[in-house]
Scaffold this motif. Structure first.
Motif, mmCIF file in Angstrom:
data_model
loop_
_atom_site.group_PDB
_atom_site.id
_atom_site.type_symbol
_atom_site.label_atom_id
_atom_site.label_comp_id
_atom_site.label_asym_id
_atom_site.label_seq_id
_atom_site.Cartn_x
_atom_site.Cartn_y
_atom_site.Cartn_z
ATOM 1 N N LEU A 16 0.826 -1.200 0.000
ATOM 2 C CA LEU A 16 0.000 0.000 0.000
ATOM 3 C C LEU A 16 0.865 1.257 0.000
ATOM 4 O O LEU A 16 0.597 2.212 -0.745
ATOM 5 N N ARG A 17 1.917 1.254 0.818
ATOM 6 C CA ARG A 17 2.843 2.400 0.842
ATOM 7 C C ARG A 17 3.483 2.606 -0.522
ATOM 8 O O ARG A 17 3.594 3.731 -1.016
ATOM 9 N N LEU A 18 3.930 1.507 -1.140
ATOM 10 C CA LEU A 18 4.570 1.605 -2.454
ATOM 11 C C LEU A 18 3.597 2.116 -3.519
ATOM 12 O O LEU A 18 3.939 2.963 -4.331
ATOM 13 N N LYS A 19 2.373 1.580 -3.501
ATOM 14 C CA LYS A 19 1.383 2.029 -4.478
ATOM 15 C C LYS A 19 1.038 3.488 -4.263
ATOM 16 O O LYS A 19 0.865 4.249 -5.229
ATOM 17 N N ALA A 20 0.945 3.920 -3.018
ATOM 18 C CA ALA A 20 0.662 5.327 -2.724
ATOM 19 C C ALA A 20 1.772 6.219 -3.281
ATOM 20 O O ALA A 20 1.501 7.267 -3.881
ATOM 21 N N ALA A 21 3.000 5.795 -3.120
ATOM 22 C CA ALA A 21 4.126 6.576 -3.635
ATOM 23 C C ALA A 21 4.115 6.608 -5.166
ATOM 24 O O ALA A 21 4.340 7.652 -5.770
ATOM 25 N N GLU A 22 3.837 5.461 -5.787
ATOM 26 C CA GLU A 22 3.835 5.373 -7.245
ATOM 27 C C GLU A 22 2.721 6.201 -7.876
ATOM 28 O O GLU A 22 2.908 6.804 -8.928
ATOM 29 N N THR A 23 1.560 6.191 -7.242
ATOM 30 C CA THR A 23 0.389 6.863 -7.821
ATOM 31 C C THR A 23 0.199 8.283 -7.300
ATOM 32 O O THR A 23 -0.698 8.985 -7.748
ATOM 33 N N ARG A 24 1.032 8.656 -6.326
ATOM 34 C CA ARG A 24 0.912 9.970 -5.691
ATOM 35 C C ARG A 24 -0.474 10.196 -5.087
ATOM 36 O O ARG A 24 -1.034 11.286 -5.153
ATOM 37 N N GLN A 25 -1.011 9.108 -4.545
ATOM 38 C CA GLN A 25 -2.258 9.170 -3.796
ATOM 39 C C GLN A 25 -1.942 8.816 -2.350
ATOM 40 O O GLN A 25 -0.954 8.133 -2.078
ATOM 41 N N SER A 26 -2.792 9.266 -1.456
ATOM 42 C CA SER A 26 -2.580 8.896 -0.059
ATOM 43 C C SER A 26 -3.027 7.451 0.150
ATOM 44 O O SER A 26 -3.809 6.897 -0.622
ATOM 45 N N MET A 27 -2.493 6.854 1.197
ATOM 46 C CA MET A 27 -2.921 5.501 1.542
ATOM 47 C C MET A 27 -4.418 5.494 1.840
ATOM 48 O O MET A 27 -5.119 4.549 1.467
ATOM 49 N N SER A 28 -4.914 6.538 2.463
ATOM 50 C CA SER A 28 -6.350 6.630 2.757
ATOM 51 C C SER A 28 -7.175 6.636 1.474
ATOM 52 O O SER A 28 -8.216 5.981 1.396
ATOM 53 N N GLU A 29 -6.726 7.373 0.467
ATOM 54 C CA GLU A 29 -7.450 7.406 -0.808
ATOM 55 C C GLU A 29 -7.498 6.020 -1.435
ATOM 56 O O GLU A 29 -8.551 5.592 -1.932
ATOM 57 N N LEU A 30 -6.368 5.333 -1.418
ATOM 58 C CA LEU A 30 -6.321 3.996 -2.002
ATOM 59 C C LEU A 30 -7.234 3.023 -1.263
ATOM 60 O O LEU A 30 -7.949 2.234 -1.885
ATOM 61 N N VAL A 31 -7.210 3.079 0.058
ATOM 62 C CA VAL A 31 -8.065 2.184 0.851
ATOM 63 C C VAL A 31 -9.530 2.528 0.609
ATOM 64 O O VAL A 31 -10.364 1.630 0.410
ATOM 65 N N ASN A 32 -9.874 3.808 0.615
ATOM 66 C CA ASN A 32 -11.261 4.213 0.348
ATOM 67 C C ASN A 32 -11.713 3.742 -1.024
ATOM 68 O O ASN A 32 -12.833 3.238 -1.180
ATOM 69 N N ASP A 33 -10.867 3.897 -2.047
ATOM 70 C CA ASP A 33 -11.220 3.459 -3.398
ATOM 71 C C ASP A 33 -11.447 1.953 -3.447
ATOM 72 O O ASP A 33 -12.401 1.475 -4.069
#
Length: 73
Positions: A16-33
């Protein structure tokens, strides 16, 4: 917006941390999505079930016969 504490398995947290860094989204945004998509899929499944609940059922044997008759098997 509400705040929640989540306990994630270490590999999931790292991914999740890596994906957040790659996509420039917050971890919260990724989890919410991800949760939104999962819950939406559940709602679609429930809607499909409601639409089909009165359809006649087939035994497994009849289902296999139908597949054979249709040339699927």
């Amino acid at each position: 917006m509400s705040k929640a504490t989540l306990y994630l398995d270490d590999p999931i947290h790292k991914a999740l941390r890596l994906k957040a860094a790659e996509t420039r989204q917050s971890m919260s945004e990724l989890v919410n999505d991800a949760l939104r998509a999962s819950l939406h899929e559940d709602l679609e499944d429930i809607q499909d079930w409601r639409e089909r609940k009165n359809e006649p059922t087939l035994s497994f044997e009849d289902f296999v016969k139908q597949l054979k008759a249709d040339g699927v098997l």
